[in-house]
Write an enzyme that holds these catalytic residues in place. Structure first.
Site, short mmCIF file in Angstrom:
data_model
loop_
_atom_site.label_atom_id
_atom_site.label_comp_id
_atom_site.label_asym_id
_atom_site.label_seq_id
_atom_site.Cartn_x
_atom_site.Cartn_y
_atom_site.Cartn_z
N LYS A 1 -0.66 8.99 -8.55
CA LYS A 1 -0.35 7.94 -9.54
C LYS A 1 -0.54 8.48 -10.96
CE LYS A 1 0.53 4.14 -8.80
NZ LYS A 1 1.86 3.48 -8.56
N TYR B 1 -4.18 9.90 -3.47
CA TYR B 1 -3.46 8.71 -3.97
C TYR B 1 -3.55 8.62 -5.49
CZ TYR B 1 -2.93 3.85 -5.50
OH TYR B 1 -2.58 2.73 -6.21
N THR C 1 -2.45 2.22 -11.87
CA THR C 1 -3.73 1.71 -11.33
C THR C 1 -4.92 2.22 -12.14
OG1 THR C 1 -5.23 2.06 -9.45
CG2 THR C 1 -3.46 3.63 -9.67
N ASP C 2 -6.02 1.47 -12.08
CA ASP C 2 -7.25 1.93 -12.74
C ASP C 2 -7.78 3.21 -12.10
OD1 ASP C 2 -8.16 0.83 -10.33
OD2 ASP C 2 -9.67 -0.47 -11.24
N GLU C 3 -7.32 3.51 -10.87
CA GLU C 3 -7.87 4.67 -10.16
C GLU C 3 -7.52 5.99 -10.85
OE1 GLU C 3 -7.88 4.49 -5.91
OE2 GLU C 3 -7.69 2.31 -5.92
P1 NAD Z 1 1.90 -2.01 -0.85
O1 NAD Z 1 1.57 -0.79 -0.06
O2 NAD Z 1 1.53 -3.36 -0.33
O3 NAD Z 1 3.48 -2.06 -1.14
C1 NAD Z 1 4.23 -0.93 -1.43
C2 NAD Z 1 5.69 -1.24 -1.11
O4 NAD Z 1 6.47 -0.09 -1.47
C3 NAD Z 1 5.96 -1.51 0.38
O5 NAD Z 1 6.76 -2.66 0.52
C4 NAD Z 1 6.72 -0.26 0.84
O6 NAD Z 1 7.65 -0.54 1.88
C5 NAD Z 1 7.42 0.16 -0.44
N1 NAD Z 1 7.76 1.59 -0.46
C6 NAD Z 1 6.96 2.63 -0.12
N2 NAD Z 1 7.64 3.79 -0.24
C7 NAD Z 1 8.88 3.47 -0.69
C8 NAD Z 1 10.03 4.23 -1.00
N3 NAD Z 1 10.01 5.56 -0.88
N4 NAD Z 1 11.13 3.59 -1.44
C9 NAD Z 1 11.15 2.24 -1.55
N5 NAD Z 1 10.10 1.46 -1.24
C10 NAD Z 1 8.97 2.06 -0.81
O7 NAD Z 1 1.27 -1.74 -2.28
P2 NAD Z 1 0.71 -2.78 -3.37
O8 NAD Z 1 -0.73 -2.97 -3.12
O9 NAD Z 1 1.60 -3.95 -3.44
O10 NAD Z 1 0.86 -1.88 -4.68
C11 NAD Z 1 2.05 -1.92 -5.45
C12 NAD Z 1 1.89 -1.01 -6.64
O11 NAD Z 1 0.79 -1.43 -7.43
C13 NAD Z 1 1.63 0.45 -6.27
O12 NAD Z 1 2.34 1.26 -7.15
C14 NAD Z 1 0.12 0.61 -6.48
O13 NAD Z 1 -0.18 1.93 -6.86
C15 NAD Z 1 -0.12 -0.36 -7.63
N6 NAD Z 1 -1.46 -0.96 -7.70
C16 NAD Z 1 -2.02 -1.56 -6.61
C17 NAD Z 1 -3.25 -2.18 -6.72
C18 NAD Z 1 -3.89 -2.90 -5.55
O14 NAD Z 1 -5.03 -3.32 -5.65
N7 NAD Z 1 -3.20 -3.10 -4.45
C19 NAD Z 1 -3.93 -2.15 -7.95
C20 NAD Z 1 -3.32 -1.53 -9.05
C21 NAD Z 1 -2.09 -0.94 -8.90
P1 TYD Z 2 -9.50 -0.64 -0.53
O1 TYD Z 2 -9.15 -2.06 -0.25
O2 TYD Z 2 -9.00 0.42 0.38
O3 TYD Z 2 -9.09 -0.34 -2.05
P2 TYD Z 2 -9.43 0.94 -3.00
O4 TYD Z 2 -9.95 2.05 -2.17
O5 TYD Z 2 -8.08 1.24 -3.58
O6 TYD Z 2 -10.42 0.44 -4.00
O7 TYD Z 2 -11.08 -0.52 -0.54
C1 TYD Z 2 -11.87 -1.31 -1.43
C2 TYD Z 2 -13.31 -0.85 -1.28
O8 TYD Z 2 -13.77 -1.21 0.04
C3 TYD Z 2 -13.48 0.65 -1.38
O9 TYD Z 2 -14.71 0.93 -2.04
C4 TYD Z 2 -13.56 1.12 0.07
C5 TYD Z 2 -14.20 -0.05 0.77
N1 TYD Z 2 -13.79 -0.28 2.18
C6 TYD Z 2 -14.77 -0.46 3.16
O10 TYD Z 2 -15.99 -0.42 2.89
N2 TYD Z 2 -14.35 -0.70 4.44
C7 TYD Z 2 -13.03 -0.74 4.79
O11 TYD Z 2 -12.70 -0.92 5.99
C8 TYD Z 2 -12.04 -0.55 3.76
C9 TYD Z 2 -10.57 -0.59 4.09
C10 TYD Z 2 -12.48 -0.34 2.47
#
Ligand code: NAD
Ligand code: TYD
Length: 339
Positions: A157, A153, A125-127
């Site tokens: 990562k 978090y 992730t970019d984070e």
């Molecule tokens: P999500 O929380 O929707 O999905 C995570 C999945 O992993 C779930 O289905 C959960 O059941 C499974 N999981 C959790 N722990 C597990 C374990 N111990 N064994 C097997 N499965 C397990 O997350 P997401 O938003 O789909 O993110 C997926 C990946 O992409 C993550 O690694 C996250 O760090 C990365 N990512 C997410 C974003 C975003 O904006 N959502 C952006 C960049 C990177």
């Molecule tokens: P989020 O979807 O949790 O993603 P991330 O923290 O990984 O960027 O949040 C996106 C942005 O929105 C973040 O700046 C936090 C803000 N946020 C709110 O203002 N209210 C909310 O209820 C949530 C869940 C997030």
């Protein structure tokens, strides 16, 4: 190819599994997911009966289980989406983030070494780069920007990224890492900002905005992230990191107002709440490397992607209403245990 997609019952892994099953009928796609609160088998329903798809319930932290699975399946490629992914939950309880996001990665990479998997791809992730100031729009994250994390978090990562790099240097494991900006789109769990706003606005409930809503995220439509990962596992260079993003920076308030307008709801629903501790100010990616070296281009600008997303949530109310009601957690039992 036989591809293991871990975390494929989650948001991005689910979208990736849909894409891969349909795009590559000659490949075998196996989704492994522990079905934590964030995993939802209903997300995989549309591909569940495809001949090149299989779902396995299991935990990436379970070394014995993972070892047996790898021994039996002989995967060519592993794409690891499995993670604890919500920053606010990591602030409440960091431990599970370290266990899944770091130790789970180690278990997977040990199995990749032992069974000579040809590529381990870590979805990062970019984070991991920390944040950028709001008043310097010229600054972007590059692949060599130092890792400097803010939340448990993002720290978990970043630790995983370092471990992946170490397994490449030390053991020669063929790895790649992608770091993507915030995703949005279908099957996004409604605890995250965009689906939370859509579901609450439709119910005329208050919309919690942290602080002043000025924090900026760089939003990418989920299928554009999936197409980038597909390119990296096929054409990416082993040992490399690729940033993924589409220059779609928006403040949280802009995002919330866009959704309220599209749904015809009043901005009076916005409720300013206490800020998130350590809240990152701004994320912004430079995707030049993946664009120039691999020819990746995103299909959606935020303005179109957000309308597509809203349409999907309106057309698929059952999917997210089951989550809001908790009913989805019964789905596995109904579908599998009681059969
Ligand atoms: P999500 O929380 O929707 O999905 C995570 C999945 O992993 C779930 O289905 C959960 O059941 C499974 N999981 C959790 N722990 C597990 C374990 N111990 N064994 C097997 N499965 C397990 O997350 P997401 O938003 O789909 O993110 C997926 C990946 O992409 C993550 O690694 C996250 O760090 C990365 N990512 C997410 C974003 C975003 O904006 N959502 C952006 C960049 C990177
Ligand atoms: P989020 O979807 O949790 O993603 P991330 O923290 O990984 O960027 O949040 C996106 C942005 O929105 C973040 O700046 C936090 C803000 N946020 C709110 O203002 N209210 C909310 O209820 C949530 C869940 C997030």
């Amino acid at each position: 190819m036989k591809i293991l997609v871990t975390g494929g019952a989650g948001f991005i892994g689910g979208n990736f599994a849909h894409m891969m099953v349909r795009k590559y009928p000659e490949d075998q796609i196996v989704v492994l997911d522990a079905l934590t609160y964030a995993g939802n088998l209903e997300t995989l329903e549309p591909i569940m009966n495809e001949p090149n798809f299989r779902f396995v319930k299991g935990d990436i932290r379970d070394r014995a289980f993972i070892d047996t699975l790898f021994e039996n399946e002989k995967f060519d490629v592993v794409v690891n989406f499995a993670a604890e992914s919500h920053v606010d939950r990591s602030i409440e309880n960091p431990e599970i983030f370290l266990e899944t996001n770091i130790m789970g990665v180690q278990v997977l990479m040990d199995a990749c070494r032992k069974y000579s998997v040809k590529r381990y791809h870590q979805v990062s992730t970019d984070e991991v780069y920390g944040d950028l100031p709001l008043d310097r729009p010229d600054l972007l994250f590059h692949e060599d920007t130092p890792l400097q994390t803010s939340s448990p978090y993002s720290a978990s990562k970043a630790a995983a990224d370092l471990l992946v790099h170490a397994y490449h240097r030390t053991y020669g494991l063929p790895v790649t890492i992608s770091r993507c900006s915030n995703n949005y789109g279908p099957y996004h769990f409604p605890e995250k900002l965009i689906p939370l706003v859509i579901s609450r606005a439709l119910a005329d409930e208050s919309i919690p905005v942290y602080g002043e809503g000025a924090n900026v995220r760089d939003w990418l439509y989920v299928t554009d992230h999936c197409s980038a990962i597909d390119l990296i596992i096929r054409k990416g260079k082993v040992g490399e990191v690729y940033n993924i993003g589409g220059h779609n920076e928006k403040s949280n308030l802009e995002v919330v107002k866009t959704i309220l307008k599209a749904l015809g709801k009043s901005e009076d629903l916005i409720t300013y709440v206490k800020d998130r501790p350590g809240h990152d100010l701004r994320y912004a990616m430079d995707p030049t490397k993946i664009e120039t070296e691999l020819g990746w281009e995103p299909e959606f600008r935020f303005e179109e992607g957000i309308q597509e997303t809203i349409k999907w949530y309106l057309a698929n109310k059952d999917w997210w209403e089951h989550i809001v009601s908790g009913e989805y957690q019964e789905y596995y039992n109904r579908m599998y245990l009681n059969r």
